[in-house]
Each structure stands twice: as C-alpha cells, then as structure tokens.
Design a protein around this motif. Sequence first.
Motif, PDB file in Angstrom:
ATOM      1  N   LEU A  89       0.829  -1.204   0.000  1.00 18.02           N
ATOM      2  CA  LEU A  89       0.000   0.000   0.000  1.00 18.02           C
ATOM      3  C   LEU A  89       0.863   1.254   0.000  1.00 18.02           C
ATOM      4  N   THR A  90       1.923   1.258   0.786  1.00 17.07           N
ATOM      5  CA  THR A  90       2.846   2.394   0.776  1.00 17.07           C
ATOM      6  C   THR A  90       3.362   2.634  -0.638  1.00 17.07           C
ATOM      7  N   PHE A  91       3.759   1.555  -1.290  1.00 22.33           N
ATOM      8  CA  PHE A  91       4.301   1.648  -2.643  1.00 22.33           C
ATOM      9  C   PHE A  91       3.227   2.118  -3.626  1.00 22.33           C
ATOM     10  N   ALA A  92       1.990   1.608  -3.494  1.00 26.03           N
ATOM     11  CA  ALA A  92       0.918   1.961  -4.424  1.00 26.03           C
ATOM     12  C   ALA A  92       0.573   3.446  -4.338  1.00 26.03           C
ATOM     13  N   ILE A  93       0.446   3.978  -3.124  1.00 30.05           N
ATOM     14  CA  ILE A  93       0.114   5.395  -2.978  1.00 30.05           C
ATOM     15  C   ILE A  93       1.281   6.271  -3.430  1.00 30.05           C
ATOM     16  N   PHE A  94       2.490   5.806  -3.195  1.00 28.35           N
ATOM     17  CA  PHE A  94       3.687   6.499  -3.695  1.00 28.35           C
ATOM     18  C   PHE A  94       3.605   6.628  -5.216  1.00 28.35           C
ATOM     19  N   LEU A  95       3.300   5.521  -5.907  1.00 30.90           N
ATOM     20  CA  LEU A  95       3.219   5.539  -7.370  1.00 30.90           C
ATOM     21  C   LEU A  95       2.049   6.383  -7.863  1.00 30.90           C
ATOM     22  N   PHE A 139      -3.210  13.990  -3.394  1.00 26.88           N
ATOM     23  CA  PHE A 139      -2.321  13.570  -4.480  1.00 26.88           C
ATOM     24  C   PHE A 139      -1.840  14.742  -5.334  1.00 26.88           C
ATOM     25  N   ILE A 140      -2.367  15.938  -5.107  1.00 30.94           N
ATOM     26  CA  ILE A 140      -1.987  17.103  -5.903  1.00 30.94           C
ATOM     27  C   ILE A 140      -0.796  17.803  -5.249  1.00 30.94           C
ATOM     28  N   HIS A 141       0.243  18.077  -6.040  1.00 33.23           N
ATOM     29  CA  HIS A 141       1.386  18.837  -5.530  1.00 33.23           C
ATOM     30  C   HIS A 141       1.743  19.911  -6.559  1.00 33.23           C
ATOM     31  N   LEU A 142       2.037  21.093  -6.060  1.00 30.71           N
ATOM     32  CA  LEU A 142       2.228  22.247  -6.930  1.00 30.71           C
ATOM     33  C   LEU A 142       3.685  22.610  -7.155  1.00 30.71           C
ATOM     34  N   SER A 143       4.609  21.841  -6.563  1.00 30.57           N
ATOM     35  CA  SER A 143       6.031  22.079  -6.807  1.00 30.57           C
ATOM     36  C   SER A 143       6.791  20.777  -6.585  1.00 30.57           C
ATOM     37  N   LEU A 147       6.460  17.918  -3.529  1.00 28.52           N
ATOM     38  CA  LEU A 147       6.257  16.514  -3.873  1.00 28.52           C
ATOM     39  C   LEU A 147       7.308  15.624  -3.220  1.00 28.52           C
ATOM     40  N   VAL A 148       8.583  15.974  -3.370  1.00 32.45           N
ATOM     41  CA  VAL A 148       9.664  15.148  -2.827  1.00 32.45           C
ATOM     42  C   VAL A 148       9.591  15.093  -1.306  1.00 32.45           C
ATOM     43  N   PHE A 149       9.338  16.213  -0.677  1.00 33.77           N
ATOM     44  CA  PHE A 149       9.244  16.268   0.780  1.00 33.77           C
ATOM     45  C   PHE A 149       8.157  15.328   1.287  1.00 33.77           C
ATOM     46  N   ASN A 150       6.977  15.413   0.699  1.00 42.48           N
ATOM     47  CA  ASN A 150       5.870  14.588   1.176  1.00 42.48           C
ATOM     48  C   ASN A 150       6.067  13.118   0.868  1.00 42.48           C
ATOM     49  N   LEU A 151       6.602  12.811  -0.308  1.00 41.98           N
ATOM     50  CA  LEU A 151       6.817  11.399  -0.642  1.00 41.98           C
ATOM     51  C   LEU A 151       7.864  10.774   0.272  1.00 41.98           C
ATOM     52  N   TRP A 153       8.484  11.536   3.446  1.00 44.40           N
ATOM     53  CA  TRP A 153       7.889  11.261   4.753  1.00 44.40           C
ATOM     54  C   TRP A 153       6.803  10.209   4.665  1.00 44.40           C
ATOM     55  N   TRP A 154       6.088  10.162   3.544  1.00 48.42           N
ATOM     56  CA  TRP A 154       5.100   9.094   3.369  1.00 48.42           C
ATOM     57  C   TRP A 154       5.788   7.737   3.399  1.00 48.42           C
ATOM     58  N   TRP A 155       6.898   7.585   2.688  1.00 47.50           N
ATOM     59  CA  TRP A 155       7.606   6.307   2.653  1.00 47.50           C
ATOM     60  C   TRP A 155       8.194   5.970   4.027  1.00 47.50           C
ATOM     61  N   TYR A 156       8.792   6.964   4.651  1.00 49.83           N
ATOM     62  CA  TYR A 156       9.459   6.748   5.936  1.00 49.83           C
ATOM     63  C   TYR A 156       8.458   6.397   7.036  1.00 49.83           C
ATOM     64  N   LEU A 157       7.356   7.134   7.138  1.00 51.43           N
ATOM     65  CA  LEU A 157       6.388   6.925   8.206  1.00 51.43           C
ATOM     66  C   LEU A 157       5.332   5.892   7.828  1.00 51.43           C
ATOM     67  N   GLY A 158       4.762   6.023   6.622  1.00 53.12           N
ATOM     68  CA  GLY A 158       3.750   5.073   6.197  1.00 53.12           C
ATOM     69  C   GLY A 158       4.297   3.665   6.076  1.00 53.12           C
ATOM     70  N   GLY A 159       5.537   3.542   5.584  1.00 55.25           N
ATOM     71  CA  GLY A 159       6.147   2.223   5.464  1.00 55.25           C
ATOM     72  C   GLY A 159       6.307   1.540   6.811  1.00 55.25           C
ATOM     73  N   ARG A 160       6.728   2.285   7.810  1.00 55.56           N
ATOM     74  CA  ARG A 160       6.879   1.728   9.158  1.00 55.56           C
ATOM     75  C   ARG A 160       5.543   1.222   9.700  1.00 55.56           C
ATOM     76  N   ILE A 161       4.506   2.045   9.514  1.00 58.68           N
ATOM     77  CA  ILE A 161       3.191   1.671  10.028  1.00 58.68           C
ATOM     78  C   ILE A 161       2.668   0.419   9.323  1.00 58.68           C
ATOM     79  N   GLU A 162       2.838   0.354   8.011  1.00 58.16           N
ATOM     80  CA  GLU A 162       2.346  -0.814   7.282  1.00 58.16           C
ATOM     81  C   GLU A 162       3.087  -2.080   7.695  1.00 58.16           C
ATOM     82  N   LEU A 163       4.399  -2.001   7.895  1.00 54.69           N
ATOM     83  CA  LEU A 163       5.159  -3.177   8.295  1.00 54.69           C
ATOM     84  C   LEU A 163       4.755  -3.659   9.691  1.00 54.69           C
ATOM     85  N   ARG A 164       4.405  -2.746  10.564  1.00 56.44           N
ATOM     86  CA  ARG A 164       4.053  -3.145  11.929  1.00 56.44           C
ATOM     87  C   ARG A 164       2.591  -3.568  12.056  1.00 56.44           C
TER      88      ARG A 164
END
Length: 270
Positions: A89-95, A139-143, A147-151, A153-164
């Motif tokens: 799920l982390t990967f899918a929302i990232f993509l 999902f909308i980013h204007l710069s 985009l990079v900042f949010n992605l 933190w999404w991977w870092y935090l969302g990935g941890r939550i999904e694994l646990r």
Amino acid sequence: MKLLLTHPDPEHMANARQYLLRHGIPVSVSERSGQLELWLLQDNYQETALNLLRDFDDLPADHQVAQPSHQQSMFGPTLRSLSQQAGLLTFAIFLMTLAVAAAQLVFSPQAVMGSLMITPLHSMQLSLSEPWRLVTPAFIHLSATHLVFNLFWWWYLGGRIELRLGAGHLALIFLVTAISSNLLQWYTSGPLFGGMSGVVYGLLGFCTLYSWRRPTSLSLPPALIVFMVAWLLLGYTDLLWVNVANEAHLMGLISGSLLGALYRLREKSS
C-alpha cells in the motif's frame, strides 16, 4: 549510536542487518580488527532492536533473511532494501502520487487539478456525489520540492506503520487523516489547495502517540518530532516564504494523534 552485535561471519551479520531493517530499525555495519559490528543509529530503538535480535537467533536458518547474491543486478539489492522498508500500500500510494505529478506535466495542470480538487473547478460548494474528492487533494502537488518532501515522509512513516500493523490499518489512517485535513483546509481557505502534508502530519502524530514512553518500531527521534512541530508553528507566522496549508497540517496531526492513542488503548485492553 549503540553497538548491538559483534560477529565474524559476514553472512550472519548481513542477515541480522536485513532482519532489523525489515522491521524499521535503523542500523549499519562496520568492520574492526577482523570483527563485524552491528550499530544502532538511533538509541531509542535499543530495547526493540535487542528483542528482535533474540527473535532472529531463534529463527530456523531458512527463515532468516538471505544474503543477496553478488551475481544479481545492481538494482536487486536496492529494490529489496526498499521493499523491506514498506509494504504494497505504501508503494501503491507512492506511485499514484507520482502518476498525478506526471499527469500535471504532460496534460493540462488545470484539468488534472479540476478532477482531483475537493470541489469541481469554479465551484466553492462541497458535493458528496463525488466522494473521492474528499481524499484526492492529497495527491496534488504544486512544486517538485513539495512533492519530494511529502513522498519521503510518506515512505518513511507510512512504510513503518504498514510493516508493523498491516496495509488495512495504514489505509484507515490515510483515509481518516486525508479526509479530516482536507475538510478543515477547505472550510477555512476554500478549495484551492493540495498535497499530502496533512497525511504526513497524521502519520507523525500516530507514531508519536502510539509509541509514547515505550520503544516500538514506530518510535521516532525526538529531534524529528520537534522539527516537524516547529515547522507547523512557523506556518502560522510570516517567516516562511511559501504558502502553507496550516489547517491541513494541524488537523492531520490532531486526527493522527487521536488514532495513535486509540490504537494504543486498544492494544493495552486486549
């Protein structure tokens, strides 16, 4: 940093390192005097890391993480490392977020935003006939920076939550924090906003309350929490040079923290 393990066998050390990384524990390996040393990069993970190493030693050999073959493509270890830091799920929302950014570049940005904003273009009224609009502003980013900042933190935090906790729980947290932060931002400033920052602050709040005063794989460095809260507060001043969705940040943090507290109470009572 804390020294967790000393061992002469490279394969054993590599497997132990991969096992800890898979559970969201930040570690690195160094060599000294012919011995390999496994170091913990963040001290607040120490108890969890030691418990995981005991579990690792009890696993059968075929259940321990295998050392990647040196004959594999150079992309193999990278992809494996990324997959061990997050789930599907982390990967899918990232993509999906990257796909929206690409569509904004290839097609008309106005058309893409019009289909994903919380209300249709040229409308200020919220309509539940298109319920996906409560979520899709995330999902909308204007710069590119946004985009990079949010992605990250999404991977870092969302990935941890999904694994646990699993993909279902991450989906719930994503939906609750996205909808609540989008609604408050729309109510206070109108429909012209976007970004996953509300969700990111929701994940931050969830991890903080879920792991409060107890070490888990969701524990975060105190300096990170202070930085993110300070950034949120700075948004309410005139010191920042960019437009910030302050209410989305605030509501994301509140809703994520409430969910983290509820999950913790549920685990304590079960």
